[in-house]
Design a protein around this motif. Structure first.
Motif, PDB file in Angstrom:
ATOM      1  N   ARG A  92      20.617  15.121  18.146  1.00 28.59           N
ATOM      2  CA  ARG A  92      21.096  13.778  18.486  1.00 28.59           C
ATOM      3  C   ARG A  92      21.650  13.059  17.245  1.00 28.59           C
ATOM      4  O   ARG A  92      22.675  12.373  17.321  1.00 28.59           O
ATOM      5  CB  ARG A  92      19.956  12.956  19.107  1.00 28.59           C
ATOM      6  CG  ARG A  92      19.470  13.480  20.463  1.00 28.59           C
ATOM      7  CD  ARG A  92      20.508  13.236  21.534  1.00 28.59           C
ATOM      8  NE  ARG A  92      20.121  13.804  22.811  1.00 28.59           N
ATOM      9  CZ  ARG A  92      20.046  13.106  23.943  1.00 28.59           C
ATOM     10  NH1 ARG A  92      20.311  11.821  23.948  1.00 28.59           N
ATOM     11  NH2 ARG A  92      19.729  13.704  25.078  1.00 28.59           N
ATOM     12  N   GLU A  93      20.981  13.225  16.120  1.00 29.70           N
ATOM     13  CA  GLU A  93      21.450  12.597  14.887  1.00 29.70           C
ATOM     14  C   GLU A  93      22.763  13.223  14.437  1.00 29.70           C
ATOM     15  O   GLU A  93      23.668  12.528  13.936  1.00 29.70           O
ATOM     16  CB  GLU A  93      20.387  12.755  13.790  1.00 29.70           C
ATOM     17  CG  GLU A  93      20.675  11.970  12.521  1.00 29.70           C
ATOM     18  CD  GLU A  93      20.698  10.472  12.732  1.00 29.70           C
ATOM     19  OE1 GLU A  93      21.446   9.795  11.981  1.00 29.70           O
ATOM     20  OE2 GLU A  93      19.988   9.967  13.622  1.00 29.70           O
ATOM     21  N   PHE A  94      22.880  14.540  14.617  1.00 32.32           N
ATOM     22  CA  PHE A  94      24.123  15.237  14.309  1.00 32.32           C
ATOM     23  C   PHE A  94      25.278  14.696  15.159  1.00 32.32           C
ATOM     24  O   PHE A  94      26.365  14.406  14.647  1.00 32.32           O
ATOM     25  CB  PHE A  94      23.937  16.740  14.562  1.00 32.32           C
ATOM     26  CG  PHE A  94      25.214  17.514  14.696  1.00 32.32           C
ATOM     27  CD1 PHE A  94      25.991  17.816  13.583  1.00 32.32           C
ATOM     28  CD2 PHE A  94      25.648  17.947  15.945  1.00 32.32           C
ATOM     29  CE1 PHE A  94      27.176  18.523  13.714  1.00 32.32           C
ATOM     30  CE2 PHE A  94      26.822  18.657  16.081  1.00 32.32           C
ATOM     31  CZ  PHE A  94      27.595  18.944  14.959  1.00 32.32           C
ATOM     32  N   VAL A  95      25.038  14.537  16.454  1.00 32.86           N
ATOM     33  CA  VAL A  95      26.069  14.004  17.357  1.00 32.86           C
ATOM     34  C   VAL A  95      26.490  12.604  16.915  1.00 32.86           C
ATOM     35  O   VAL A  95      27.681  12.265  16.895  1.00 32.86           O
ATOM     36  CB  VAL A  95      25.559  13.992  18.810  1.00 32.86           C
ATOM     37  CG1 VAL A  95      26.549  13.265  19.726  1.00 32.86           C
ATOM     38  CG2 VAL A  95      25.335  15.418  19.310  1.00 32.86           C
ATOM     39  N   LYS A  96      25.516  11.788  16.554  1.00 32.08           N
ATOM     40  CA  LYS A  96      25.810  10.428  16.079  1.00 32.08           C
ATOM     41  C   LYS A  96      26.697  10.464  14.836  1.00 32.08           C
ATOM     42  O   LYS A  96      27.659   9.682  14.715  1.00 32.08           O
ATOM     43  CB  LYS A  96      24.499   9.702  15.763  1.00 32.08           C
ATOM     44  CG  LYS A  96      24.684   8.267  15.293  1.00 32.08           C
ATOM     45  CD  LYS A  96      23.338   7.618  15.021  1.00 32.08           C
ATOM     46  CE  LYS A  96      23.492   6.204  14.481  1.00 32.08           C
ATOM     47  NZ  LYS A  96      22.172   5.584  14.174  1.00 32.08           N
ATOM     48  N   ASP A  97      26.391  11.391  13.922  1.00 30.86           N
ATOM     49  CA  ASP A  97      27.208  11.543  12.710  1.00 30.86           C
ATOM     50  C   ASP A  97      28.645  11.912  13.057  1.00 30.86           C
ATOM     51  O   ASP A  97      29.596  11.421  12.427  1.00 30.86           O
ATOM     52  CB  ASP A  97      26.618  12.613  11.797  1.00 30.86           C
ATOM     53  CG  ASP A  97      25.440  12.113  10.975  1.00 30.86           C
ATOM     54  OD1 ASP A  97      25.259  10.888  10.878  1.00 30.86           O
ATOM     55  OD2 ASP A  97      24.707  12.962  10.431  1.00 30.86           O
ATOM     56  N   ILE A  98      28.807  12.791  14.034  1.00 27.95           N
ATOM     57  CA  ILE A  98      30.152  13.230  14.419  1.00 27.95           C
ATOM     58  C   ILE A  98      30.948  12.076  15.022  1.00 27.95           C
ATOM     59  O   ILE A  98      32.136  11.891  14.715  1.00 27.95           O
ATOM     60  CB  ILE A  98      30.094  14.420  15.404  1.00 27.95           C
ATOM     61  CG1 ILE A  98      29.457  15.643  14.729  1.00 27.95           C
ATOM     62  CG2 ILE A  98      31.503  14.769  15.911  1.00 27.95           C
ATOM     63  CD1 ILE A  98      30.176  16.150  13.502  1.00 27.95           C
ATOM     64  N   THR A  99      30.318  11.275  15.892  1.00 28.28           N
ATOM     65  CA  THR A  99      31.044  10.142  16.486  1.00 28.28           C
ATOM     66  C   THR A  99      31.434   9.135  15.408  1.00 28.28           C
ATOM     67  O   THR A  99      32.550   8.598  15.421  1.00 28.28           O
ATOM     68  CB  THR A  99      30.198   9.443  17.567  1.00 28.28           C
ATOM     69  OG1 THR A  99      28.973   8.970  16.999  1.00 28.28           O
ATOM     70  CG2 THR A  99      29.893  10.376  18.720  1.00 28.28           C
ATOM     71  N   LEU A 100      30.539   8.893  14.463  1.00 31.48           N
ATOM     72  CA  LEU A 100      30.841   7.974  13.362  1.00 31.48           C
ATOM     73  C   LEU A 100      32.009   8.502  12.534  1.00 31.48           C
ATOM     74  O   LEU A 100      32.910   7.744  12.151  1.00 31.48           O
ATOM     75  CB  LEU A 100      29.593   7.791  12.499  1.00 31.48           C
ATOM     76  CG  LEU A 100      29.631   6.752  11.382  1.00 31.48           C
ATOM     77  CD1 LEU A 100      28.218   6.212  11.129  1.00 31.48           C
ATOM     78  CD2 LEU A 100      30.198   7.328  10.089  1.00 31.48           C
ATOM     79  N   ASP A 171      31.585  23.043   8.211  1.00 33.20           N
ATOM     80  CA  ASP A 171      30.410  23.391   7.414  1.00 33.20           C
ATOM     81  C   ASP A 171      29.170  22.694   7.972  1.00 33.20           C
ATOM     82  O   ASP A 171      28.088  23.288   8.054  1.00 33.20           O
ATOM     83  CB  ASP A 171      30.597  22.964   5.951  1.00 33.20           C
ATOM     84  CG  ASP A 171      31.641  23.787   5.211  1.00 33.20           C
ATOM     85  OD1 ASP A 171      31.892  24.933   5.615  1.00 33.20           O
ATOM     86  OD2 ASP A 171      32.205  23.266   4.230  1.00 33.20           O
ATOM     87  N   TYR A 172      29.332  21.429   8.322  1.00 36.30           N
ATOM     88  CA  TYR A 172      28.217  20.635   8.838  1.00 36.30           C
ATOM     89  C   TYR A 172      27.724  21.199  10.169  1.00 36.30           C
ATOM     90  O   TYR A 172      26.523  21.332  10.401  1.00 36.30           O
ATOM     91  CB  TYR A 172      28.656  19.180   8.983  1.00 36.30           C
ATOM     92  CG  TYR A 172      27.548  18.222   9.362  1.00 36.30           C
ATOM     93  CD1 TYR A 172      26.265  18.340   8.839  1.00 36.30           C
ATOM     94  CD2 TYR A 172      27.796  17.177  10.248  1.00 36.30           C
ATOM     95  CE1 TYR A 172      25.258  17.447   9.191  1.00 36.30           C
ATOM     96  CE2 TYR A 172      26.800  16.281  10.603  1.00 36.30           C
ATOM     97  CZ  TYR A 172      25.534  16.420  10.066  1.00 36.30           C
ATOM     98  OH  TYR A 172      24.536  15.548  10.423  1.00 36.30           O
ATOM     99  N   VAL A 173      28.678  21.550  11.050  1.00 37.26           N
ATOM    100  CA  VAL A 173      28.310  22.186  12.324  1.00 37.26           C
ATOM    101  C   VAL A 173      27.520  23.463  12.063  1.00 37.26           C
ATOM    102  O   VAL A 173      26.457  23.706  12.654  1.00 37.26           O
ATOM    103  CB  VAL A 173      29.558  22.504  13.169  1.00 37.26           C
ATOM    104  CG1 VAL A 173      29.190  23.353  14.395  1.00 37.26           C
ATOM    105  CG2 VAL A 173      30.249  21.222  13.618  1.00 37.26           C
TER     106      VAL A 173
END
Length: 210
Positions: A92-100, A171-173
């Motif tokens: 969930r935190e990863f998804v939030k980072d991507i939207t940001l 890389d992050y993914v």
């Protein structure tokens, strides 16, 4: 800089299951050293991610992010393999980072394969015209380098992550694939900005001549 042969890239790909571009980058960064290149991929989580890339990812979430007091909005669908991971706080935190990141960096496509070929051909002609007179092999290398940078501005996966510019979004993914043990796919996104011109809008708003 070492001249990286297609055969060397293929060999590294077969050993790690990482993508061709990742293998080429790893070999370039390690001056063509196959062992160090494999280690480079493993450190970034790309080698383990490559082995999971063929696995089906049909779970996940659709998330939204509103930025600048409602001036910019993002919708994104990110998939994983199981509902368990979809509910995981790390995911969930990863998804939030991507939207940001999408809100801030304004990518137009997820990956290279979505970019229209006509657009790339136009850019190639422009870049080639800028270096007329140089040897053909030099022109090709310069144009390829400029095209890579062009992809880096358009494609989400190739952009530098705004929270850590040393990493691309890909890389992050891959780091999250390694951490969570499941394939993760950024499937699609839409970015809205108040006042942006829509396709055909300018023409539609132009008054007809009497």
């Amino acid at each position: 800089m070492a001249d990286i042969s297609p055969a060397l890239v293929k060999e590294l790909r077969e050993k790690t299951n990482a993508g061709m571009m990742d293998c080429k980058k790893a070999l370039t960064e390690t001056a063509g050293d196959l062992v160090k290149a494999e280690e480079y991929l493993r450190k970034k989580g790309i080698a383990s991610a490559g082995k999971k890339a063929s696995r089906v990812a049909k779970e996940g979430i659709v998330a939204s992010y509103i930025h600048l007091q409602g001036k910019v909005g993002v919708l994104v669908e990110i998939n994983c393999e199981t509902d368990f991971v979809a509910k995981n706080e790390i995911f969930r935190e990863f998804v939030k980072d991507i939207t940001l990141h999408i809100a801030a960096a304004s990518p137009l496509y997820v990956s290279r394969d979505q970019v229209p070929g006509t657009l790339i051909e136009t850019e190639r002609r422009i870049y080639a015209a800028q270096v007329v007179g140089k040897p053909e092999n030099i022109v090709e290398k310069i144009v390829d380098g400029k095209i890579d940078k062009f992809y880096g501005t358009l494609c989400l996966l190739e952009q530098a992550f705004i929270k850590n510019p040393d990493l691309t979004i890909k890389d992050y993914v891959n780091s999250k694939i390694a951490e969570l043990g499941e394939n993760i796919v950024i499937r699609r996104f839409t970015r809205y900005m108040v006042g942006e011109e829509l396709s055909g809008e300018a023409q539609a708003e132009t008054p007809a001549e009497a």
